[in-house]
Write an enzyme that holds these catalytic residues in place. Structure first.
Site, short mmCIF file in Angstrom:
data_model
loop_
_atom_site.label_atom_id
_atom_site.label_comp_id
_atom_site.label_asym_id
_atom_site.label_seq_id
_atom_site.Cartn_x
_atom_site.Cartn_y
_atom_site.Cartn_z
N LYS A 13 -19.68 85.22 84.44
CA LYS A 13 -18.50 86.03 84.13
C LYS A 13 -17.61 85.35 83.08
O LYS A 13 -17.23 85.97 82.09
CB LYS A 13 -17.68 86.27 85.41
CG LYS A 13 -18.46 86.95 86.53
CD LYS A 13 -17.61 87.14 87.79
CE LYS A 13 -17.15 85.87 88.48
NZ LYS A 13 -18.23 85.06 89.08
N ARG A 88 -11.67 90.64 94.41
CA ARG A 88 -12.71 90.02 95.23
C ARG A 88 -12.72 90.55 96.66
O ARG A 88 -13.56 90.11 97.47
CB ARG A 88 -12.45 88.51 95.30
CG ARG A 88 -13.25 87.68 94.30
CD ARG A 88 -12.79 86.24 94.45
NE ARG A 88 -13.77 85.25 94.11
CZ ARG A 88 -13.85 84.67 92.91
NH1 ARG A 88 -13.07 85.04 91.94
NH2 ARG A 88 -14.75 83.74 92.70
N ARG A 127 -22.80 72.98 85.93
CA ARG A 127 -21.65 73.51 85.18
C ARG A 127 -20.58 72.44 84.93
O ARG A 127 -20.24 71.66 85.82
CB ARG A 127 -21.02 74.66 85.97
CG ARG A 127 -19.64 75.07 85.42
CD ARG A 127 -19.27 76.45 85.82
NE ARG A 127 -18.86 76.56 87.21
CZ ARG A 127 -18.42 77.71 87.74
NH1 ARG A 127 -18.36 78.81 87.02
NH2 ARG A 127 -18.08 77.74 89.01
N ARG A 161 -16.09 70.99 88.51
CA ARG A 161 -15.24 71.57 89.55
C ARG A 161 -15.62 71.06 90.93
O ARG A 161 -16.80 71.06 91.28
CB ARG A 161 -15.36 73.10 89.51
CG ARG A 161 -14.47 73.69 88.42
CD ARG A 161 -14.71 75.15 88.22
NE ARG A 161 -14.84 75.94 89.45
CZ ARG A 161 -14.97 77.25 89.45
NH1 ARG A 161 -14.97 77.92 88.30
NH2 ARG A 161 -15.10 77.90 90.57
N ARG A 172 -19.00 79.75 99.24
CA ARG A 172 -18.63 80.77 98.25
C ARG A 172 -19.64 81.92 98.23
O ARG A 172 -19.27 83.07 98.07
CB ARG A 172 -18.50 80.13 96.87
CG ARG A 172 -17.22 79.29 96.75
CD ARG A 172 -17.30 78.25 95.66
NE ARG A 172 -17.30 78.84 94.33
CZ ARG A 172 -17.83 78.25 93.26
NH1 ARG A 172 -18.42 77.08 93.37
NH2 ARG A 172 -17.77 78.83 92.10
#
Ligand code: ADP
Ligand code: ADP
Ligand code: ZN
Length: 215
Positions: A13, A88, A127, A161, A172
């Protein structure tokens, strides 16, 4: 044009939102980035938000709705927004409709980026992002073009992160399945949901999104 990019953690995203900003003069409104900015402020609220985010759970609807409403009301939102990471939950989707109506804005498309879980795990594990501008990179799939320097802003510092650690990632995914996936029928019923193949490589995903918004 106002869009929602919807998809599980790691779907791409943020990566695609940045490209849409550049190509269409839209503004990316990423609730995760806004909340991380609040945690960086060191306020009491920021510390509570950080604890929730690091665990992989969702921040309360009330806080997130307030954060997004301020931005939707802002002048930079007038040329169109890309919502990334919001809504969400069903209450957030309903609150979004109400605030868009208040500001006389319309939601044009909700684009669902479908990616299977094994690929998501691989993406989140590699990431990292630019410390100054938040641009997202990947150790194997999307390295900065000039080693060590952010393509977008030229900064040299990158961060990983805390919630991309395996325990938080598992949480998550569960949160996505249980709380976020139920908003799909909500948008399907409105006839504005488009699904794209988020497994494709980054440029191909951009082409698919461009095809959806050109329709
Ligand atoms: P990703 O892009 O990997 O899905 P985000 O940066 O969007 O992650 O979100 C990181 C975390 O920020 C979420 O796990 C959650 O704790 C919080 N968060 C972001 N957006 C929302 C939202 N709309 N509602 C509740 N919590 C949110
Ligand atoms: P999200 O905002 O949905 O959590 P990101 O845009 O941050 O996802 O992407 C997650 C990770 O996967 C990043 O490291 C990014 O560079 C990488 N990535 C994004 N899109 C793709 C893709 N189509 N193929 C492979 N890796 C991707
Ligand atoms: Zn940068």
């Amino acid at each position: 044009m106002n869009l929602i990019l919807l998809g599980p953690p790691g779907a791409g995203k943020g990566t695609q939102a940045k490209r849409l900003e550049q190509a269409h003069g839209l503004v990316q409104l990423a609730t995760g980035d806004m909340l991380r900015a609040e945690t960086a402020s060191g306020s009491g609220l920021g510390r509570r938000i950080k604890a929730v985010m690091d665990s992989g759970a969702l921040v309360s609807d009330e806080i997130v709705i307030e954060v997004i409403e301020t931005r939707i009301a802002g002048s930079d939102a007038k040329n169109g927004v890309i919502l990334d990471g919001f809504p969400r939950t069903i209450p957030q989707a309903e609150a979004l409709d109400a605030m868009l109506a208040r500001h006389e804005l319309k939601l044009d498309r909700v684009i669902l980026m479908e990616v299977d879980e094994a690929a998501l795990i691989d993406r989140l594990a590699g990431r990292f992002s630019c410390r100054s501008c938040g641009a997202s990179y990947h150790e194997r799939y999307n390295r900065p073009k000039q080693g060590g320097r952010c393509d977008v802003c030229g900064a040299f510092e990158f961060v990983y992160r805390p919630d991309d650690k395996p325990e938080a990632v598992a949480r998550r995914f569960a949160v996505y399945r249980e709380q976020t996936a139920p908003i799909l029928p909500y948008y399907e019923a409105k006839g504005i949901l488009s699904r794209i193949d988020g497994m494709a490589e980054i440029d191909e995903v951009t082409r698919q999104i461009e095809a959806v918004i050109a329709r």
